[in-house]
Motif scaffolding. Sequence first.
Motif, PDB file in Angstrom:
ATOM      1  N   ALA A 168      91.674 117.833 -43.794  1.00  0.00           N
ATOM      2  CA  ALA A 168      90.741 118.821 -43.891  1.00  0.00           C
ATOM      3  C   ALA A 168      89.349 118.042 -43.695  1.00  0.00           C
ATOM      4  N   LEU A 169      89.334 116.851 -43.883  1.00  0.00           N
ATOM      5  CA  LEU A 169      88.093 116.163 -43.836  1.00  0.00           C
ATOM      6  C   LEU A 169      87.863 115.442 -42.448  1.00  0.00           C
ATOM      7  N   ASN A 170      86.970 114.788 -42.059  1.00  0.00           N
ATOM      8  CA  ASN A 170      86.450 114.098 -41.177  1.00  0.00           C
ATOM      9  C   ASN A 170      86.264 112.627 -41.344  1.00  0.00           C
ATOM     10  N   TYR A 173      85.637 102.381 -47.726  1.00  0.00           N
ATOM     11  CA  TYR A 173      85.270 103.613 -47.259  1.00  0.00           C
ATOM     12  C   TYR A 173      83.790 103.779 -47.143  1.00  0.00           C
ATOM     13  N   LYS A 174      83.510 104.457 -46.314  1.00  0.00           N
ATOM     14  CA  LYS A 174      81.955 104.853 -46.179  1.00  0.00           C
ATOM     15  C   LYS A 174      82.009 106.484 -46.244  1.00  0.00           C
ATOM     16  N   LEU A 175      81.672 107.187 -47.054  1.00  0.00           N
ATOM     17  CA  LEU A 175      81.742 108.426 -46.981  1.00  0.00           C
ATOM     18  C   LEU A 175      80.448 109.442 -47.407  1.00  0.00           C
ATOM     19  N   ASP A 176      80.070 110.517 -46.766  1.00  0.00           N
ATOM     20  CA  ASP A 176      78.971 110.950 -46.999  1.00  0.00           C
ATOM     21  C   ASP A 176      79.096 111.773 -48.354  1.00  0.00           C
ATOM     22  N   LYS A 177      77.870 112.553 -48.898  1.00  0.00           N
ATOM     23  CA  LYS A 177      77.996 112.890 -50.126  1.00  0.00           C
ATOM     24  C   LYS A 177      78.843 114.186 -50.208  1.00  0.00           C
ATOM     25  N   CYS A 237      81.757 109.083 -41.879  1.00  0.00           N
ATOM     26  CA  CYS A 237      82.755 109.064 -42.823  1.00  0.00           C
ATOM     27  C   CYS A 237      83.833 108.095 -42.257  1.00  0.00           C
ATOM     28  N   THR A 238      84.113 106.954 -42.680  1.00  0.00           N
ATOM     29  CA  THR A 238      85.176 105.866 -41.872  1.00  0.00           C
ATOM     30  C   THR A 238      86.023 105.164 -43.125  1.00  0.00           C
ATOM     31  N   GLY A 239      87.243 104.960 -42.606  1.00  0.00           N
ATOM     32  CA  GLY A 239      88.048 104.026 -43.363  1.00  0.00           C
ATOM     33  C   GLY A 239      88.554 103.042 -42.497  1.00  0.00           C
ATOM     34  N   THR A 240      88.907 101.683 -42.954  1.00  0.00           N
ATOM     35  CA  THR A 240      89.206 100.723 -42.055  1.00  0.00           C
ATOM     36  C   THR A 240      90.652 100.612 -41.830  1.00  0.00           C
TER      37      THR A 240
END
Length: 246
Positions: free
Chosen positions: A205-207, A168-172, A125-128
């Motif tokens: 709370a997220l990563n 954003y790239k986020l997992d399910k 999971c990423t944000g730019t």
Amino acid sequence: MKVVIFNSGLGNRMGEFTKNNHKSMAQLKNGETIFHRQIRLLAAEGIKDFIITTGPFEDQLKATAAEFPELNFTFVRNDIYDKTNYIYSMYLARDLMDDDMLFFHGDLVFNRKLLHDVLNCEDKCTGTINFKKALPEKDFKGRVVDGKIHEVSIHIFDEDCFAFQPFYKLDKATTSAWIGKVVEFIHKGEDKCYAENALNEIFPALNIKAFSYEDYFIDEIDNLEDHARVTAEILAYDEADAKIFG
């Protein structure tokens, strides 16, 4: 992985152009539209499934998508696009977001190497984030704590806040958590705010890791000045990427 492109906005700041055109139909110097470029780069990285939220000029978006018959497109229309923000479009498309996801807006221009490296980095999971760029007055900033994004807002200017682009790239699982908060907001009648307002309630709370875009290109086209600047600046990055990807 699926891609969501939020394309339901009016684009009023583009002046006369968006009276008869969708904002993402603005052409870059190579004659390609923003939307066509986004799809082309994503397809080159192996992405096949696209969710496109729409509002005005939906037919223009569908016509561009038809140029890529090998890809899968689902269009989700927001009929009250002129009365809501994209949090409502995300709500309408919520049942389709059942995979790892890439989220961004239809006015965003980025180079292929950024896309490639985001998709292939080890972080799920990423944000730019840009740690060196001056903080924009009116655009998004991201609060970063120990390499993780804790908040995204246009109103934050603290020492731990940096220039941010909503890519954003986020997992399910993370996607599901965000959607859950979006649903809560919509059910409370909060449909005119950013989808990030809902995300901010659970961000700590997220990563979601901060992916630095200092050595890449990513920027939005909000107005005609942005259009002139971005179409000029992206050329050097495209030339460099051509040497890498052929």
